[in-house]
Design an enzyme around this catalytic site. Structure first.
Site, PDB file in Angstrom:
ATOM      1  N   GLU B  36     -41.864  60.785   8.178  1.00 45.60           N
ATOM      2  CA  GLU B  36     -43.014  60.741   8.735  1.00 45.60           C
ATOM      3  C   GLU B  36     -43.566  61.602   8.389  1.00 45.60           C
ATOM      4  O   GLU B  36     -43.134  62.899   9.206  1.00 45.60           O
ATOM      5  CB  GLU B  36     -44.108  60.158   9.804  1.00 45.60           C
ATOM      6  CG  GLU B  36     -45.117  60.562  10.066  1.00 45.60           C
ATOM      7  CD  GLU B  36     -46.185  60.413   9.087  1.00 45.60           C
ATOM      8  OE1 GLU B  36     -46.597  59.140   8.800  1.00 45.60           O
ATOM      9  OE2 GLU B  36     -47.321  61.468   8.679  1.00 45.60           O
ATOM     10  N   THR B  45     -55.163  57.415   8.334  1.00 40.81           N
ATOM     11  CA  THR B  45     -55.309  56.263   8.190  1.00 40.81           C
ATOM     12  C   THR B  45     -55.510  55.387   9.836  1.00 40.81           C
ATOM     13  O   THR B  45     -56.734  54.859  10.184  1.00 40.81           O
ATOM     14  CB  THR B  45     -55.550  54.938   7.157  1.00 40.81           C
ATOM     15  OG1 THR B  45     -55.136  55.886   5.564  1.00 40.81           O
ATOM     16  CG2 THR B  45     -56.971  54.210   7.251  1.00 40.81           C
ATOM     17  N   SER B  50     -61.839  50.893  12.247  1.00 43.83           N
ATOM     18  CA  SER B  50     -62.914  50.204  13.403  1.00 43.83           C
ATOM     19  C   SER B  50     -62.081  49.506  14.362  1.00 43.83           C
ATOM     20  O   SER B  50     -63.118  49.411  14.952  1.00 43.83           O
ATOM     21  CB  SER B  50     -63.816  49.102  12.104  1.00 43.83           C
ATOM     22  OG  SER B  50     -64.009  49.819  10.974  1.00 43.83           O
ATOM     23  N   ALA B  51     -60.959  50.391  13.736  1.00 41.29           N
ATOM     24  CA  ALA B  51     -60.253  49.623  15.228  1.00 41.29           C
ATOM     25  C   ALA B  51     -60.105  47.940  15.951  1.00 41.29           C
ATOM     26  O   ALA B  51     -60.343  47.486  16.756  1.00 41.29           O
ATOM     27  CB  ALA B  51     -60.826  50.102  16.100  1.00 41.29           C
ATOM     28  N   HIS B  54     -59.315  41.830  13.175  1.00 43.23           N
ATOM     29  CA  HIS B  54     -60.504  40.903  12.231  1.00 43.23           C
ATOM     30  C   HIS B  54     -59.770  39.315  12.337  1.00 43.23           C
ATOM     31  O   HIS B  54     -58.772  38.814  12.126  1.00 43.23           O
ATOM     32  CB  HIS B  54     -60.398  41.366  10.256  1.00 43.23           C
ATOM     33  CG  HIS B  54     -61.075  42.199   9.949  1.00 43.23           C
ATOM     34  ND1 HIS B  54     -62.530  42.526  10.171  1.00 43.23           N
ATOM     35  CD2 HIS B  54     -60.483  43.574  10.139  1.00 43.23           C
ATOM     36  CE1 HIS B  54     -62.598  43.856   9.944  1.00 43.23           C
ATOM     37  NE2 HIS B  54     -61.756  44.596  10.528  1.00 43.23           N
ATOM     38  N   LYS B 256     -68.512  45.544   3.993  1.00 40.35           N
ATOM     39  CA  LYS B 256     -68.625  45.051   4.933  1.00 40.35           C
ATOM     40  C   LYS B 256     -69.320  45.391   5.545  1.00 40.35           C
ATOM     41  O   LYS B 256     -70.330  44.407   6.892  1.00 40.35           O
ATOM     42  CB  LYS B 256     -66.966  44.498   5.975  1.00 40.35           C
ATOM     43  CG  LYS B 256     -65.840  44.092   5.287  1.00 40.35           C
ATOM     44  CD  LYS B 256     -64.958  44.194   6.444  1.00 40.35           C
ATOM     45  CE  LYS B 256     -63.968  42.997   6.306  1.00 40.35           C
ATOM     46  NZ  LYS B 256     -62.884  43.809   5.647  1.00 40.35           N
ATOM     47  N   SER B 343     -58.760  47.811   5.071  1.00 38.02           N
ATOM     48  CA  SER B 343     -59.129  46.590   5.860  1.00 38.02           C
ATOM     49  C   SER B 343     -58.845  44.904   5.112  1.00 38.02           C
ATOM     50  O   SER B 343     -58.920  44.826   3.501  1.00 38.02           O
ATOM     51  CB  SER B 343     -60.822  46.485   5.868  1.00 38.02           C
ATOM     52  OG  SER B 343     -61.048  45.415   6.317  1.00 38.02           O
ATOM     53  N   CYS B 408     -62.735  64.240  31.699  1.00 37.10           N
ATOM     54  CA  CYS B 408     -63.395  62.946  31.794  1.00 37.10           C
ATOM     55  C   CYS B 408     -63.218  62.097  32.020  1.00 37.10           C
ATOM     56  O   CYS B 408     -63.509  60.834  31.829  1.00 37.10           O
ATOM     57  CB  CYS B 408     -63.975  63.487  30.461  1.00 37.10           C
ATOM     58  SG  CYS B 408     -64.745  64.932  30.013  1.00 37.10           S
TER      59      CYS B 408
END
Lengths: 421, 488, 127
Positions: B36, B45, B50-51, B54, B256, B343, B408
């Site tokens: 890497e 990426t 959008s985690a 699908h 999408k 995606s 937090c």
């Protein structure tokens, strides 16, 4: 640890320390301060510049100097305990405080009263949505200040500062004194919110240009900041196309606002005020939950630590009297509203006994004003007025209502500006 | 260039696809090394998407995407417990707000059935609003896909990598591939900035740079261009005004659409837009992009509480020139591509890994299952999820659980230290953030950032000035000019 | 005879009066715009011999913290402030330190001591 304290104070900065001393002065016998940092003093320890304490201690002090005096007042009193390196996780409705520390593990302590003095945090880049990459080198001014003044590291060498409030101005000077080059200070409003004294001593002294009505429209740099693109803004604070220019830099410091830190207050479902972002309090600084008080930056962001101490002393006094059972009167609750020209006023309520009670009000005007009259009215009755030759949104105004005057109040109180003065 | 090592398989790219492949490889008696280029895994990426897992109704029927999506979704249901993955099977809604869109939903339903997706149905407006009460009241219906879910992508990539490493695979970060040696039409070695790695196989999971990697071996059969997607993330306290699961608008021919989704940690986000670019390094969030996202999202959620936004970020999807996944053997023997993984790349990853190994078998590679494959990862202590009594216990065993560093999100020093010393541990501030969530809260690292930096310096035995935020040159702090002088 | 006019904002109190000072042959001969005598005094000093307080930090050896904040006991000539700050970067002081302790006496020969703004304990094993 199954002892019940008279007063538990969350946060050992100037508000917490002043509240503790005041609670002690008013007879509380078991006071506990819980502080998450490695020492007491709060944000003051990193505010190494001077300008503090003129009202409260009658001398001009540095932040650490002010903290030192507050700590000296409570240091050797057996009635006052302080836990450091201890983080409060939760406060329960029955006034149990749950906290953790490496030394003591998970603690549960109970108070007859609690005073919230957690202070505030800084607004972030994410909250104001500055476009661009996300390189290293973007810091909030306070985080940078801690590293420079306490840990001994610089955030960078070539600096642009967004925000001309006092924190931004102070850091402009600080970075210059550390041998860095501060390229510019940008301010989105047409006027600076900082003290004129700081404009002179932090910017003019160091020939640092101040761009009013400007903001940053892009941050450049993949790994580390390489520069920023700046644009002029219109009356709606929107960037004006065609006015963009770039400044090379390796660091961006953000001084774009402070937000009271009220996670614990929200956990208790205290009534919060939408404009101050703090709990709604009465003149005793008691919140919507009986026995829970709040003072300092957690209620509304102050600009003078002296006022923070005064406010905290009120909370400390009434917390102590409540814990000792010395307050048992019938109270009439009256709303305090911010009227024409006033943005916020604390307290937002008055809880008045029959004989009235002195109240110290802190307010901020919405816009810069000159030669106006501040009027406090209850219905048509003018309770009190004060002439303000100059008023700025960045300078909190204090007003004392005597007990006598509060007896005249019937129905809501409105604090407003009369410009026909 | 010196010889770094010799292995059987080099996987190029430490994102969700590369790590899934490495884990699959580690089940077998074959040596494998993942390289890497960044200082940490999942820094591309995989950390900005959008985690979403699908359901699979969206991909064109018969495409590689469609098959991999449905198979991958299924595999995650199995892997979830084994690897203790952070997944919420929320189901997804594709919302229609007029008759035309409703017609598109029927098309999607049909496509989904053809693709093998289970449980799809069209819901009435009342049913939709019962699931998501804050949605626009103009909803005319929605496609409900119960098999969709939301996950925590970087944790998944790390889980895949940790599983692989505990079974003998190796991960080398800060390792940039500079060339691929081909001898007699066959892969012979990978040249990196750390030395040469002799190998028989190269798996190209290099994301945005998969085409550049292919080119190094003389394979010019495809190109990758980046498609930028920007996101805006909200504070958890805004939760009550948001969505419970995944909500898509009706898709258009090109995308999408801009969705609204709540992560497994309770933060809702909106996005992504879709901007085709040429520059693979352009990760700038833009004013125009954010405006478009907000306008679009408001069509689904009219009362979007913009004042509670806490951060924006942007990811680049790797889009191949044919728009589909490229999972095949190269003409260069031993080189296998797993590219173009836009995606549903995240969802497809475990299925892609299976396919890559099938491709190796096709090439006559004998793959023998390892005895004693350790498929389960050691349990991680997540302090803020423990009941109070357990919290008290863990602090007694390790004092550092008693120091909260990220106020937090209530993340303790012990968790940060564990994240640094774990296999494939964090070495950067963002690496700590991805593993522990320290810095993901409303103050965005203002309070914990300097503390995390100092903990990293201490644990890694390096000066504070050498601690990086994310990339190789992302230093955060500098020494003050100290002139040698006298003591006072 | 050289006559110069300078506009400056008074910083003594929040009123911030804008003043105009007339400087004749290096002497402030007139100040207008001030509302009180403190303003006039400020203008004179600021124009002829501006002074500033200096606050900074100094490295600490064996301390509970890495730095100690310091402050000049009285104000320094404005044009010497940066040089003084640079001078302080050369200094390391050993803990424990008392509040008010002189860290750098008579800095750069200007007759001003730089003192600690706070006390600082020596490092313990826990630090």
């Amino acid at each position: 640890m199954n002892q019940i304290y008279d007063v538990i104070i969350i946060g050992g900065g100037p508000a917490g320390l002043s509240a503790a001393y005041s609670a002690w002065e008013n007879g509380a016998k078991k006071i506990l301060i819980i502080e998450r940092d490695r020492e007491l003093g709060g944000i003051l320890q990193q505010c190494i510049h001077n300008g503090f304490g003129l009202h409260h201690f009658k001398e001009e002090l540095t932040g650490p100097g002010y903290a030192y005096r507050c700590i000296e007042l409570i240091k050797d009193k057996p009635e006052i305990e302080a836990l450091i390196d201890t983080m409060v996780l939760e406060i329960l409705e029955d006034k149990t405080v749950i906290a953790v520390s490496p030394e003591k593990g998970l603690l549960q302590v109970q108070g007859k009263t609690i005073i919230l003095t957690m202070g505030c945090r800084e607004r972030t880049r994410g909250a104001i949505r500055i476009p661009g990459e996300r390189p290293a080198g973007v810091f909030t001014a306070g985080a940078a200040q801690r590293m420079v003044n306490m840990e001994g590291f610089l955030p960078g060498k070539k600096i642009v500062i967004l925000g001309s409030g006092d924190i931004g101005l102070i850091m402009a000077r600080r970075m210059s004194l550390e041998g860095c080059k501060v390229e510019a200070v940008l301010e989105i409003c047409p006027f600076s919110n900082g003290l004129t004294r700081n404009i002179v001593q932090c910017l003019e002294d160091y020939n640092i240009p101040l761009y009013l009505s400007h903001t940053i429209v892009k941050i450049h740099g993949n790994e580390r900041v390489t520069g920023v693109t700046i644009a002029k803004v219109d009356e709606k604070m929107q960037p004006i196309a065609g006015t963009e220019f770039d400044i090379d830099c390796d660091t961006l410091l953000l001084s774009v606002g402070l937000i009271p830190e009220n996670e614990l207050s929200r956990g208790l479902n205290l009534e919060m005020h939408p404009l101050t972002s703090g709990p709604i309090v009465d003149q005793r600084r008691q919140t919507s939950m009986p026995g829970i008080f709040a003072a300092g930056n957690v209620v509304h962001v102050h600009d003078l630590v002296d006022f923070v101490s005064e406010e905290a002393e009120i909370a400390g006094k009434f917390a102590a009297l409540t814990a000792l059972g010395k307050l048992d009167e019938e109270l009439t609750v009256v709303n305090v509203e911010a009227g024409n020209g006033i943005r916020t006023c604390v307290p937002q309520k008055l809880s008045l006994p029959q004989e009235g009670e002195a109240a110290r009000l802190f307010m901020r005007v919405a816009n810069p004003e000159r030669k106006v009259k501040l009027e406090v009215k209850s219905g048509d009755t003018l309770i009190m007025s004060k002439i303000l030759p100059v008023a700025k949104p960045s300078e909190m105004i204090a007003l004392d209502l005597s007990a006598e005057k509060t007896k005249l109040i019937k129905g809501s109180l409105i604090v407003a500006l009369n410009r026909e003065a | 260039m010196s010889c770094l090592k010799e292995t059987d398989v080099v996987v190029i790219g430490g994102g969700i696809v590369g790590t899934a492949i490495l884990r699959e490889l580690s089940k077998y008696d074959i040596r494998s090394v993942l390289v890497e280029k960044e200082p940490d895994l999942a820094a591309g990426t995989t950390k900005a998407n959008s985690a979403i897992l699908h359901a699979g109704f969206d991909a064109p029927i018969g495409s590689v995407k469609a098959f991999m999506n449905v198979r991958g979704n299924h595999l995650y249901h199995e892997l979830e417990d084994q690897l203790d993955l952070d997944i919420k099977w929320t189901g997804s809604l594709v919302v229609a707000t007029n008759e035309e869109e409703l017609a598109t939903l029927s098309e999607l339903l049909e496509r989904g059935i053809q693709n093998g997706v289970k449980g799809l149905e069209i819901l009435s407006p009342e049913q939709v609003l019962a699931k998501e009460p804050n949605l626009t009241k103009t909803v005319t219906g929605a496609l409900w896909a119960p098999s969709a879910g939301v996950c925590w992508p970087f944790a998944m990539a790390l889980a895949f990598a940790e599983c692989a490493v505990q079974n003998g695979a190796e991960v080398i970060t800060d390792c940039r591939v500079e060339g691929i040696d081909v001898e007699n039409g066959k892969v012979a070695a990978v040249r990196t900035n750390k030395g040469v790695i002799k190998t028989s196989y190269v798996i190209n999971a290099a994301g945005l740079y998969a085409d550049a990697i292919a080119k190094m071996a003389g394979d010019n059969s495809f190109t990758i261009h980046p498609r930028k997607g920007e996101y805006i993330l909200f504070d958890k306290t805004a939760g009550a005004s948001m969505v419970n699961g995944v909500v898509f608008p009706t898709p258009t021919k090109t995308s999408k659409g801009i969705l609204v989704c709540t992560t497994t940690h309770g933060n809702t986000f909106i996005g992504p837009n879709a901007e085709d670019l040429e520059d693979k390094d352009d990760r700038a969030v833009t004013l125009g992009g954010m405006d478009r996202i907000m306008t679009s999202a408001r069509k689904l959620l009219p009362n979007l509480p913009m004042g509670t936004a806490i951060t924006e970020f942007c990811g680049l999807r790797a889009v191949s020139d044919n728009g589909d996944f490229i999972i095949r053997n190269s003409e260069v023997k031993g080189l296998i591509h797993a590219a173009g993984m836009q995606s549903p790349g995240l969802t497809a990853a475990p299925a892609v890994a299976e396919e890559v190994l099938d491709l190796m078998r096709e090439g006559n590679q004998n793959l023998v299952l390892k005895a004693g494959f350790k498929g389960v990862l050691p349990e991680k202590v997540i302090f803020h999820r423990l009941p109070r009594e357990k919290q008290a216990e863990v602090i007694k065993e390790n004092k550092l659980f008693g120091r909260v560093i990220c106020r937090c999100e209530t993340i303790t020093e012990a968790e940060i230290v564990a994240a640094i010393h774990a296999p494939c541990g964090a070495r950067t501030v963002d690496g700590v953030k991805r593993r522990t969530r320290a810095g993901m809260g409303r103050c965005q690292g203002g309070f914990c950032g300097p503390r995390v930096t100092q903990i990293l310096a201490r644990e890694l035995g390096i000066p504070v000035t050498e601690v990086l935020k994310e990339h190789a040159d992302s230093h955060m702090f500098y020494e003050k000019d100290q002139v040698k002088g006298e003591e006072a | 005879m050289s006559v110069d006019k300078r506009v400056l904002t008074c910083i003594v109190c929040p009123r911030g009066c804008e003043m105009t000072a007339t400087i004749t042959d290096g002497v402030v001969t007139e100040v207008v715009g001030n509302t009180c005598p403190r303003g006039k005094k400020y203008a004179e000093e600021e124009i002829l011999a501006p002074k500033r307080m200096l606050t900074s930090t100094v490295r600490v050896k064996n301390g509970a913290l890495a730095l100690v904040p310091v402050v000049s006991k009285i104000s320094l000539p404005k044009e010497k402030v940066l040089a003084c700050a640079e001078e302080l970067r050369k200094v390391t002081v050993e803990a424990p330190i008392a509040e008010g302790q002189v860290i750098c006496p008579n800095i750069l020969g200007l007759g001003v001591d730089i003192v600690a703004s706070r006390s600082l304990a020596a490092a313990t094993d826990k630090d």
